[in-house]
Design an enzyme around this catalytic site. Structure first.
Site, short mmCIF file in Angstrom:
data_model
loop_
_atom_site.label_atom_id
_atom_site.label_comp_id
_atom_site.label_asym_id
_atom_site.label_seq_id
_atom_site.Cartn_x
_atom_site.Cartn_y
_atom_site.Cartn_z
N CYS A 205 0.89 -1.16 0.00
CA CYS A 205 0.00 0.00 0.00
C CYS A 205 0.93 1.21 0.00
O CYS A 205 2.07 1.10 -0.46
CB CYS A 205 -0.96 -0.02 1.19
N LYS A 206 0.50 2.33 0.49
CA LYS A 206 1.37 3.51 0.43
C LYS A 206 2.65 3.30 1.23
O LYS A 206 3.74 3.64 0.77
CB LYS A 206 0.62 4.75 0.94
#
Length: 901
Positions: A819-820
């Site tokens: 994810c980020k």
């Protein structure tokens, strides 16, 4: 006694605490010898007469040398039960100073406020109350009969017995059915708390203790759990999370290669010779830009070389300039499952933040959008240069690589030919000639391209004094003014005034020279009638007119061949010089058309690729180490290659669109990477670090193995065969921003990525001809279901991710989750996948699924990952955000809140 905190909380896992002592043996996953303590408690008395306690067990250690308590870790909270069964345990890492004299203190608390920040470290008066405690030494357990201790929990005054703890010892990987039944029986006894001690010593077949060294994986964090199966047996589950030294070593090597490549490009531009003022000014500008990039990369490399300490970049540093080439929060995670009378199972995943240029930002989007826009602008704007398509640019780089690679090979083979002639060996002569002819034909074939010929014409036109047929019309861009406009040309120029046949003659001379060598060897063979019938005749070479005028007589073979070989080398060298200048001129146009935006995009692409390659190399090494004894896997590795499946949870809204666009290009660029297995010089950890070689159009990662491990590999791998990896990316956003995108925005990027990468995955599967895959009918069904899902219009269709992950594991692939920052959403996904594997592959009791999921999220390796990144044991979610999450991706209460991530 007030506990002294030293920030050494490591792990917890289920109904057991595990104490780990150091090991002198190194491995690809450093040995973690653990004592695992599961302890279901019985008949606990809460702080109120009628209130059932929310029980939690805290583990503290008394170091006999220091003589004070150190709070180490604790279990999960079991709410509202007088007979709590804890699933989590505690692991002491190898560096922890445990010895037989070390005392372990177990303290049971009643936690009234589980949402407080320090819930994992409850002290009296801070939202929890003391229920009872017991202390024992490691030596007591080791000396006990049948490896068991029966201990009483005591009240604070030491008088009242508030329960019983049975401490027993079980070896990881050696669980017998009797052990499991024993645990189950003890749980049924009233007023007893079973504490099982799990000791993992490692065996020859233990993948956590393989003979490979731990040069690549560092700082293990372990958690241990016990979960019940559908048949009321117990399985032992261990999570092990580690950092990877490749987080920094791969980007450092790439930066060094980037600098070398750009410096070579500058030298090649200078070697173009004298150019007209217009082109010379363009060259100077391009060289200046390259110089700026080199200076920036050198500065970054110097800063990276100063860094010592942890082998990962925390999420809070993702936008730091000097760390932009480093992948975010790169860790390996392995789940090991031990069940009665079954072989241990291992499940690996690499967690890493989405490869993206956070320092440069996403105001204009990510690489995919920026590159498309830039290419369109190059076509529609009148630049002062000749426009070459991306295909022409790629071809120019390919030709440069080919001639640079083949010239030294031809030269070396020519020398071998002369050496065989000197030794008067007709067999050696024939073999050397066969290899020389093959490489020379490759060389000639690489240059038979219209691009080379046309670029030479364009380069000729860019030199001073060139004029067109109309002598009164000076070619634009060759006037004295360096800013004179040059009409953009959408196709490769063709100048009739230049002798177009000159290039044909130059490279045809190579073929003629080779043919002369062949003819001479034929003449020499005529002088050797003996064993002629055993020689393998060389096929007729129709490269040029056959030379038959030479009469070698009885002179020395080397003396007769030497002039012809020298002439061949000279012809090859002349072709290389011309081709290199022509292709450099093409790349000059590409760089000039791109200034300044193009070089900025190149830097951005370098950054993203560096992060992606570090993650891929980490995953490849982990997968290789795990499969060293699997002959089927090794055969698949060299015959077909491996799938590297990246799971992304980014949304298609706001900045995360730019991150996903960066990630798409970065993962796609990994197709330019191959791997080779090499024999390590020594078993020293420094000699076992993977090495990157090559240039931007193709890199090879060489993975050294110790001699004992290298000898077990298939012949093809030992011979240095390039091992291919097929990267695929699947993305499904799950957060509140994806809700906005689904309802009001554009999700076409996600749909296109999933569709395109499904086609790659399906094509890879169809290329597999190995019987072990063709007989798996369910694998084909999974692919069909995945294909249906990627074209189905369904919001937050996480089934795409589940199917892709399952298919990857069935194909022996490498799993990545992102994810980020690989911290919050990634943790939800990894823990969900682990519990799904326990349910689907190991018959986890359905009543334990949510408990197991909450245990892993509250006290497992992922919450430790959060702690390592932001120094806080809370996932960066709020209640409003979680309302938009699929329910199965929501963390347990008390584990999330507003934090700076």
């Amino acid at each position: 006694t007030q506990l002294r905190e030293e920030g050494r909380e490591k792990t917890l896992t289920g109904s057991h605490v595990s104490l780990t002592t150091g090991s002198q043996e190194t491995s690809c996953f450093p040995e973690v010898r653990t004592y695992d303590f599961p302890f279901p408690c019985r008949d606990l008395i809460g702080s109120g007469s009628d209130r059932k306690p929310n029980a939690l067990v805290q583990v503290a250690v008394i170091d006999p040398r220091e003589q004070y308590l150190v709070s180490h870790a604790c279990t999960e909270i079991v709410e509202g039960s007088r007979d709590p069964l804890f699933l989590t345990g505690v692991t002491f890492p190898p560096e922890y100073p445990a010895s037989p004299e070390t005392l372990v203190k177990l303290t049971v608390y009643d936690v009234r406020d589980k949402a407080r920040d320090n819930v994992s470290k409850p002290l009296r008066g801070e939202g929890s109350s003391f229920l009872g405690s017991v202390t024992f030494s490691v030596s007591d357990l080791l000396r006990s009969k049948d490896d068991q201790l029966t201990l009483n929990l005591r009240s604070s005054d030491g008088v009242l017995a508030v329960g019983t703890v049975l401490v027993s010892r079980v070896n990881m990987g050696e669980m017998e059915e009797g052990d499991m039944d024993h645990i189950t029986a003890d749980v049924q006894q009233a007023q007893k708390c079973t504490l099982v001690c799990e000791s993992s010593q490692g065996t020859q077949n233990d993948k956590d203790n393989s003979p490979l060294t731990g040069a690549v994986f560092k700082n293990p964090v372990c958690k241990v759990y016990k979960f019940q199966t559908v048949d009321s047996k117990w399985m032992l589950v261990r999570e092990q999370m580690e950092e990877c030294t490749l987080s920094f070593s791969i980007p450092r090597q790439l930066l060094h290669l980037y600098i070398q490549e750009d410096m070579r490009r500058i030298q090649e531009l200078r070697d173009l010779g004298e150019l007209s003022p217009h082109w010379d000014n363009l060259r100077k500008e391009v060289i200046g830009r390259y110089g700026q990039v080199i200076a920036a990369y050198q500065e970054t490399l110097a800063e990276l070389n100063k860094i010592t300490g942890p082998s990962f970049k925390p999420s809070c540093s993702k936008a730091q300039r000097y760390l932009e080439f480093i992948p975010i929060n790169l860790h390996t995670q392995r789940m090991r499952v031990t069940c009665p009378r079954q072989t241990d199972a291992f499940y690996d995943v690499i967690t890493v933040g989405a490869p993206a240029a956070h320092f440069q930002g996403f105001k204009g989007g990510g690489l995919q959008r920026l590159l498309s826009r830039h290419e369109a602008e190059k076509k529609s704007t009148a630049y002062q240069c000749i426009y070459y398509s991306p295909e022409h640019t790629a071809k120019a780089q390919e030709v440069l690589h080919s001639v640079g690679h083949l010239q030294p090979l031809i030269s070396g083979l020519a020398d071998q030919l002369l050496q065989a002639a000197q030794q008067h060996s007709m067999a050696g002569l024939r073999e050397a000639l066969k290899n020389l002819a093959g490489k020379t034909e490759q060389f000639v074939h690489a240059l038979k391209d219209e691009l080379v010929k046309s670029a030479l014409l364009a380069l000729h036109a860019a030199q001073p004094g060139y004029v067109t047929k109309n002598q009164n019309q000076t070619l634009p861009g060759h006037q004295d003014s360096p800013v004179a406009p040059l009409k953009r040309q959408d196709s490769i120029p063709c100048h009739k005034e230049y002798d177009e046949e000159e290039w044909d003659r130059v490279w045809a001379d190579v073929a003629k020279s080779l043919n002369c060598v062949i003819a001479m060897v034929d003449k020499l063979q005529e002088q050797e009638p003996i064993n002629n019938n055993q020689e393998q005749p060389i096929p007729k070479q129709v490269l040029a007119d056959v030379i038959t005028s030479h009469n070698p007589g009885k002179r020395d073979w080397r003396e007769q061949l030497c002039p012809l070989v020298v002439r061949l080398k000279e012809c090859v060298a002349e072709v290389v010089v011309r081709a290199r200048r022509a292709m450099t001129f093409v790349l000059l146009q590409e760089a000039a058309c791109s200034i300044p935006q193009g070089l900025f995009l190149k830097q951005r692409r370098d950054v993203v690729f560096s992060q992606a390659l570090a993650a891929l190399a980490c995953g490849f090494v982990m997968r290789l180490y795990a499969g060293m004894e699997d002959k089927g896997f090794l055969r698949q590795l060299h015959l077909v290659g491996l799938v590297a499946q990246f799971e992304s949870l980014l949304s298609t809204y706001s900045e995360e669109i730019g991150m996903l666009e960066d990630m798409e290009v970065g993962i796609s660029d990994l197709h330019r990477v191959a791997f080779k297995i090499t024999l390590a010089k020594t078993d020293n950890p420094c000699d076992l670090q993977p090495v990157v070689i090559g240039r931007r159009d193709h890199y090879t990662v060489e993975v050294p193995l110790p001699q004992l491990a290298f000898q077990t590999l298939p012949h093809e791998i030992k011979e240095g065969k390039a091992l291919q990896v097929y990267p695929v990316l699947f993305n499904v956003g799950i957060n509140e921003q994806q809700t906005i995108a689904d309802r009001f925005g554009d999700i076409s990027l996600q749909e296109r990525i999933n569709q395109r990468n499904f086609e790659i995955l399906d094509s890879y599967y169809k290329s597999l001809s190995l019987p072990c895959f063709q007989t798996q009918t369910d694998l084909k069904d999974l692919l069909e279901t995945l294909g249906q899902n990627v074209v189905t219009k369904k919001r937050k269709n996480v089934e795409i991710l589940w199917l892709a992950g399952t298919i990857c594991r069935r194909l022996n692939g490498i799993r990545f989750t992102s994810c980020k920052s690989a911290k919050d959403r990634t943790s939800m996904s990894v823990t969900l996948e682990q519990c799904a594997l326990l349910r689907d592959e190991h018959q986890l009791n359905k009543d334990y699924f949510i408990r197991a999921l909450d245990c892993m999220r509250r006290e497992g390796c992922r919450i430790e990952n959060v702690q390592k990144n932001i120094k806080c044991r809370k996932y960066a979610f709020n209640m409003l955000q979680l309302m938009a999450f699929p329910k199965i991706y929501r963390p347990p209460e008390g584990t999330y809140g507003k934090v700076d991530s």
